[in-house]
Design a protein around this motif. Structure first.
Motif, short mmCIF file in Angstrom:
data_model
loop_
_atom_site.label_atom_id
_atom_site.label_comp_id
_atom_site.label_asym_id
_atom_site.label_seq_id
_atom_site.Cartn_x
_atom_site.Cartn_y
_atom_site.Cartn_z
N CYS A 85 2.94 1.46 -3.49
CA CYS A 85 2.15 1.81 -4.67
C CYS A 85 1.46 3.16 -4.57
CB CYS A 85 1.10 0.72 -4.93
SG CYS A 85 1.78 -0.85 -5.52
N ALA A 86 1.66 3.87 -3.46
CA ALA A 86 0.95 5.13 -3.26
C ALA A 86 1.49 6.27 -4.10
CB ALA A 86 0.98 5.52 -1.78
N LYS A 122 -2.91 -2.44 -9.91
CA LYS A 122 -3.73 -1.36 -10.46
C LYS A 122 -3.48 -0.06 -9.70
CE LYS A 122 -8.53 -0.06 -11.43
NZ LYS A 122 -9.96 -0.47 -11.31
N SER A 123 -3.36 -0.16 -8.39
CA SER A 123 -3.09 1.03 -7.57
C SER A 123 -1.75 1.64 -7.93
CB SER A 123 -3.11 0.65 -6.09
OG SER A 123 -2.75 1.74 -5.27
N CYS A 124 -0.72 0.79 -8.15
CA CYS A 124 0.59 1.30 -8.57
C CYS A 124 0.46 2.12 -9.85
CB CYS A 124 1.55 0.13 -8.79
SG CYS A 124 2.50 -0.37 -7.32
N SER A 135 -5.34 -5.91 -7.66
CA SER A 135 -5.82 -4.61 -7.17
C SER A 135 -4.65 -3.72 -6.76
CB SER A 135 -6.76 -4.82 -5.99
OG SER A 135 -6.12 -5.52 -4.93
N GLU A 136 -3.59 -4.32 -6.24
CA GLU A 136 -2.41 -3.56 -5.83
C GLU A 136 -1.62 -3.08 -7.04
OE1 GLU A 136 -1.75 -5.90 -1.59
OE2 GLU A 136 -0.91 -6.70 -3.46
N LYS A 143 0.83 -1.20 0.00
CA LYS A 143 0.00 0.00 0.00
C LYS A 143 0.87 1.25 0.00
CE LYS A 143 -3.86 2.18 2.46
NZ LYS A 143 -4.81 2.05 3.62
N GLU A 182 -2.17 3.52 -11.22
CA GLU A 182 -2.98 4.73 -11.05
C GLU A 182 -2.20 5.84 -10.35
OE1 GLU A 182 -6.32 3.26 -8.89
OE2 GLU A 182 -7.42 2.65 -10.71
N ASN A 183 -1.21 5.46 -9.54
CA ASN A 183 -0.43 6.45 -8.79
C ASN A 183 0.92 6.75 -9.42
OD1 ASN A 183 -2.33 6.93 -6.64
ND2 ASN A 183 -1.81 4.92 -5.83
#
Length: 356
Positions: free
Chosen positions: A79-80, A102-104, A99-100, A76, A106-107
């Motif tokens: 990938c922020a 994807k977060s990477c 999902s993680e 978390k 997106e950020n």
């Protein structure tokens, strides 16, 4: 440009190395931060901490500070985003979730190098004051699942887990209460344990295995959901704390990585699983049923901005560290085979990004 990420297929567990730094101001740049920031898996923590200590003593770079946040917590943070407030490396003892990843993306964390460092086993250990047990994957699931087939019979109706003692499952097991201390849901060790051990036992029932084709979500929920009546106790991300609790409660068992068993071999022993001892050799060969791969991930956007980050990767993948005679083996790391270690080391030192 999206040039990352992580192959999401497969259920390998793995580790991430990440350096934690505090105390830098909001206006500082990555270069001004000056230190490597490492977070992540408690299983990989002893290995990354050992490399960090050696790195600080043998180079002119500051010693990286390593924090054990659990694989989920580390990912978390990792990938922020990109910049001085975000970690450079993360450890994990399971494969990154879609999902993680994807977060990477997106950020803006679009280039990441994966480094597979070796192998580990997940053990069910107890105090040497009590006998070693031999337990099957099926028996582990019957002991810890929230719902089980009535009477332990294939095809029977599912009921809330009625087993109070290990001997309720099989008379050959100890006549003591089922009490297992393990990591919380944010832990990669917990994820790997339920995916390898719990699901492995669950699908030994033909009727449940067939459910995977008809209702995958129901199958996963049944196989992966741990009971909540006190038989399983979330003991936090600190595996050393679990060890201490086992010493004060000899009837209990703990779930953690092999390295912690190895470091406490004078006080604890690991249960045989399906007749196989959790040993260095059996995990390295893949014979031990609850084995996994460990990794760390590097944020490539930070490589040329954080002093020593490139060199840290080189130090971790040096033969003196992760080789068969390296100091990480003394910490419990089970090294990669020679050819794989050589190829992985070259890719790591070149900081080749993973392709999505």
């Amino acid at each position: 440009m999206r040039n990352l990420l992580f192959p999401i297929k497969g259920a390998l567990a793995f580790g991430f190395a990440l350096v934690l730094l505090t105390g830098f101001g909001a206006g500082e740049s990555l270069a001004e931060r000056g230190r490597i920031h490492i977070v992540g898996s408690s299983t990989v923590f002893p290995f990354s901490a050992a490399v960090s200590e050696y790195f600080g003593k043998s180079t002119d770079f500051p010693t990286p500070l390593v924090e054990s946040t659990g694989s989920g917590g580390g990912l978390k943070l990792f990938c922020a985003g990109v910049g001085e407030g975000h970690p450079d490396i993360t450890n994990a003892s399971r494969r990154i979730k879609s999902s993680e990843a994807k977060s990477c993306i997106e950020n803006g964390v679009n280039e990441v190098t994966e480094v597979k460092i070796g192998f580990d086993g997940i053990v069910l250990a107890n105090s040497k004051e009590t006998p070693t047990i031999n337990v099957s994957l099926r028996q582990i699931w019957l002991a810890l699942a929230k719902e089980v087939p009535e009477g332990g019979e294939d095809g029977a109706d599912l009921v809330p887990n009625p087993h109070k003692n290990w001997s309720d499952i099989d008379p050959s097991l100890p006549n003591v209460a089922i009490e297992v201390l393990g990591p919380p849901p944010t832990s990669g060790t917990r994820d790997a344990f339920v995916e390898i051990a719990m699901e492995g036992g669950c699908k030994s029932f033909d009727s449940i295995k067939a459910m995977k084709k008809s209702d995958k979500n129901a199958y996963r929920a049944l196989c992966h959901t741990v009971r909540e009546d006190g038989a399983w106790i979330d003991a936090g991300e600190n595996d050393n704390l679990i060890v201490q609790k086992l010493l004060s409660n000899p009837g209990a068992f703990g779930v953690f990585g092999f390295s912690f068993l190895d470091q406490n071999h004078d006080r604890l022993h690991g249960s045989y699983v399906d007749g196989v001892e959790p040993s260095f050799e059996n995990i390295a060969s893949g014979d031990y049923p609850v084995s996994r791969s460990l990794f760390f991930y590097v944020k490539n956007a930070h490589v040329d901005n954080i002093p020593g980050l490139r060199e840290y990767v080189g130090a971790f993948t040096d033969e003196d560290a992760w080789g068969e005679e390296g100091y990480l083996v003394d910490k419990g790391l089970i090294p990669l085979p020679d050819a794989e270690r050589e190829a992985t080391g070259k890719q790591a030192r070149a900081l080749k990004p993973m392709s999505f």
